[in-house]
Design a protein around this motif. Sequence first.
Motif, PDB file in Angstrom:
ATOM      1  N   HIS A  90       0.850  -1.191   0.000  1.00 35.31           N
ATOM      2  CA  HIS A  90       0.000   0.000   0.000  1.00 35.31           C
ATOM      3  C   HIS A  90       0.891   1.249   0.000  1.00 35.31           C
ATOM      4  O   HIS A  90       1.170   1.864   1.028  1.00 35.31           O
ATOM      5  N   LYS A 140      -6.441  -2.071   7.280  1.00 34.59           N
ATOM      6  CA  LYS A 140      -6.949  -0.751   6.968  1.00 34.59           C
ATOM      7  C   LYS A 140      -6.499  -0.284   5.585  1.00 34.59           C
ATOM      8  O   LYS A 140      -5.312  -0.193   5.303  1.00 34.59           O
ATOM      9  N   PHE A 141      -7.478  -0.024   4.723  1.00 36.80           N
ATOM     10  CA  PHE A 141      -7.238   0.482   3.378  1.00 36.80           C
ATOM     11  C   PHE A 141      -6.302  -0.414   2.558  1.00 36.80           C
ATOM     12  O   PHE A 141      -5.525   0.059   1.734  1.00 36.80           O
TER      13      PHE A 141
END
Length: 373
Positions: free
Chosen positions: A300, A331-332
């Motif tokens: 990410h 998360k994300f």
Amino acid sequence: MDLKDLRQQIDSIDDTIVEAYAKRLSLTRQVGQYKKQNSVPIEHNDREKQILDRLTAKAGSQNKIAVEYLYNAIMTYSKMEQTILNAENGSFDIKKSQTDFANETSVGLAGAVGAYAEKAARQLFPKMQPTFYAHFGDVFKAVDDGKIKYGVVPIENSTAGSVNEVYDLLKDYNIKIVGATRLTVNHCLFGTSDSTLEDIKKVYSHPQALYQCKKFLSSHNVEAIEDSNTAVACKKVAEMADKTVGAIGAESNKNIKGLKLLKNDLQDETYNFTRFIVIAKQMAVPEDANKLSLMLSIKHKPGTLYQLLSILSSFKVNLHKLESRPLPEQKFEFMFYLDIECDVFSEDTKAMLACVSGYAETMTVLGAYKEVI
């Protein structure tokens, strides 16, 4: 200075660049050999940052973005070569195996008799004796538990898009895709035997079918109610025996006692098809396989998806589908699903898989198969 002179100067510079790049590649391969012999990781973010910082400073602010673009591509290719060098021989071989859908009977579907999945499945399994389940997850579990050999589930529609639940199930189960087919979808409105089109105030169907017919539903001021399956919705409406309630489903549902076909061709788009995949517990690859499905996660950080696509572009494969699904526990972070048209048995495909595997944080080959269109 005219255009011809400018182009000649560019050609001369290009010759110099190519000669320098060939020397750089030679050194990169030597670095790759060293990393392989000494078990050094291919990825070295600090070293990449040092290179970019030094060169962008040297190039000046006007050329900073251009230099970053160029050297991101150069370093992506360098890592590709080193990944191929470090890959174990045979790690990404795809082996041919016999599949005989034509005589297979053990097939599971979601819904009931008359579901679109039944029609799609019969295109591949003409002799099947289907077992019906309430939900897509039940089909996956039955395949995983060995209760059925194959499952057929929808994965995307040309109008409504992806069936997200199925993509999530591919992540949750250790299941392989062994085939695929497309079905032209013609949605029909059914009511009770005493109803007319004007009587219908509520319509039951699967969310995808409702979405594909939203213009019709809106123009007739009809309330859309989601159900687990089109065929299940049709059976429910027949049992309710309420002339103000209808269902959207395949034309074959007209044979259900108590139902009447009120209108066909409800879908918003004339060209409306659904793609179905065949799932199985074990990988099975026919000799005419021309499609590869991958599931992977990547780091990410900026540019990672671009670099992944650059790898695929380098091997000149046709990317049919790129789908992302969130990873709730991270998360994300996202899981990516790719459908690629290629020669699945070629050395280039083996090298491409090695590169993608080396670049991605995780990678799974979901299947190599033939899609019937």
